[in-house]
Design an enzyme around this catalytic site. Structure first.
Site, mmCIF file in Angstrom:
data_model
loop_
_atom_site.group_PDB
_atom_site.id
_atom_site.type_symbol
_atom_site.label_atom_id
_atom_site.label_comp_id
_atom_site.label_asym_id
_atom_site.label_seq_id
_atom_site.Cartn_x
_atom_site.Cartn_y
_atom_site.Cartn_z
ATOM 1 N N HIS A 1 0.829 -1.208 0.000
ATOM 2 C CA HIS A 1 0.000 0.000 0.000
ATOM 3 C C HIS A 1 0.857 1.249 0.000
ATOM 4 C CE1 HIS A 1 0.853 0.741 4.277
ATOM 5 N NE2 HIS A 1 0.607 -0.538 4.514
ATOM 6 N N CYS B 1 3.145 -5.061 6.604
ATOM 7 C CA CYS B 1 2.794 -4.741 5.224
ATOM 8 C C CYS B 1 3.978 -4.107 4.498
ATOM 9 C CB CYS B 1 1.599 -3.792 5.189
ATOM 10 S SG CYS B 1 0.046 -4.547 5.714
#
Length: 333
Positions: A201, A219
């Protein structure tokens, strides 16, 4: 054996320097046995600080990661770069030892390699992006997975474990963070098929200088323009290889290079372990034989651990001919 090589070739059709418009796209080596990519003609590309700034500002301007630019400039004050001061930039990279398809994340170098599908009549290409990874206590998982979903302007539903952590630090989170400049996911999100909700992201405006560090809850975090380009390029189903390769070895124009990165936080590799790993990779790259390589250059690479590929060995003329024949066979030409 000492190696003195004038490295003045340009392997890829590329811009002279990267810029805020996005990462540079490179043609992959024509010789199927080569795996070193080059960004500039100069062996040591440099830039001059435009004003009093930080190394993080320079990294942001050239879309490099924070750890990467700090390693390349150990003599420069990270927080005080004077106007006119010369800063070293990244140049050559060795491709990770993974299939040249989809996306490879080598967390040891905080860097992504995206191999877009080849277009008819066009050379195969690779795009490389800086990214952040999981902290020591929230490690980014390794293994093969794929892109399972794509969302533009995502809301963030922080897991209960993260909400507890923030609350304990006096920074409570709401159950849902709506889209916007302060959303930790940024403007684009790619879902990975890994249990636990791991993502690739963007970032919010407050954490943009964390790209290229161990800073996330597992992440993969990217610069806004990089995640936008990737989001628009990769379809659902794209394979993703997440690897940890602190030492890489590869060929370019019959010269063998080694690239070495330090351990991630919380990990310790001894000198003997690092040296043994390097020898195994050199042997593997040279057809099962350890050549008479430049041992001083290897020691330099394994000591500095700055991620800059170092030349170790040049093939003899007869070896070059044999390698060229093998490369042609591998490429199907």
């Amino acid at each position: 054996m000492k190696i003195f090589i004038r490295l003045s070739f340009l392997l890829f059709a590329s811009f002279a320097v990267p810029n805020e418009a996005g990462a540079t796209t490179y043609d992959l080596p024509v010789n199927g046995g080569d795996s070193v990519i080059t960004e500039f003609e100069d062996n040591v590309p440099l830039t001059r600080a435009e004003q009093d700034e930080t190394l993080l500002d320079v990294a942001r301007r050239f879309l490099l990661g924070q750890t990467e630019i700090v390693r390349l400039n150990p003599e420069v004050d990270r927080w005080h770069v004077k106007k006119g001061e010369i800063i070293r930039l990244a140049n050559r990279r060795i491709l990770p030892d993974t299939p040249h398809e989809g996306i490879t994340l080598n967390i040891s170098e905080y860097r992504m390699y995206y191999y877009p599908p080849a277009q008819p009549g066009q050379p195969a290409q690779v795009v490389s992006y800086a990214h952040g990874i999981g902290r020591q206590d929230w490690k980014t998982p390794l293994g093969k997975t794929r892109i399972t979903g794509k969302i533009k302007d995502p809301s963030w539903h922080p897991p209960e474990s993260i909400r507890r952590e923030h609350a304990a630090n006096g920074d409570p989170l709401p159950p849902v963070v709506p889209p916007g400049p302060h959303n930790p996911l940024g403007a684009y999100r790619l879902d990975l098929g890994i249990p636990g909700g791991y993502l690739i992201h963007g970032t919010d405006i407050d954490k943009i200088y964390g790209i290229g560090m161990q800073i996330t809850h597992g992440c993969v975090r990217m610069y806004p323009e990089d995640i936008e380009a990737l989001y628009r390029s990769v379809p659902v189903g794209t394979p993703v290889y997440i690897v940890k390769q602190p030492i890489k070895v590869g060929w370019l124009d019959h010269v063998l290079y080694i690239e070495a990165h330090p351990d991630l936080d919380g990990e310790t590799t001894t000198w003997d372990q690092r040296y043994s790993s390097a020898l195994n990779l050199i042997q593997k790259a040279n057809g099962g034989i350890v050549p008479e390589f430049d041992k001083q250059a290897l020691t330099q690479a394994l000591t500095q651990l700055n991620g800059n590929p170092v030349a170790l060995y040049r093939r003899a003329l007869q070896q070059q001919t044999a390698a060229a024949v093998a490369g042609s066979a591998d490429s199907g030409s």
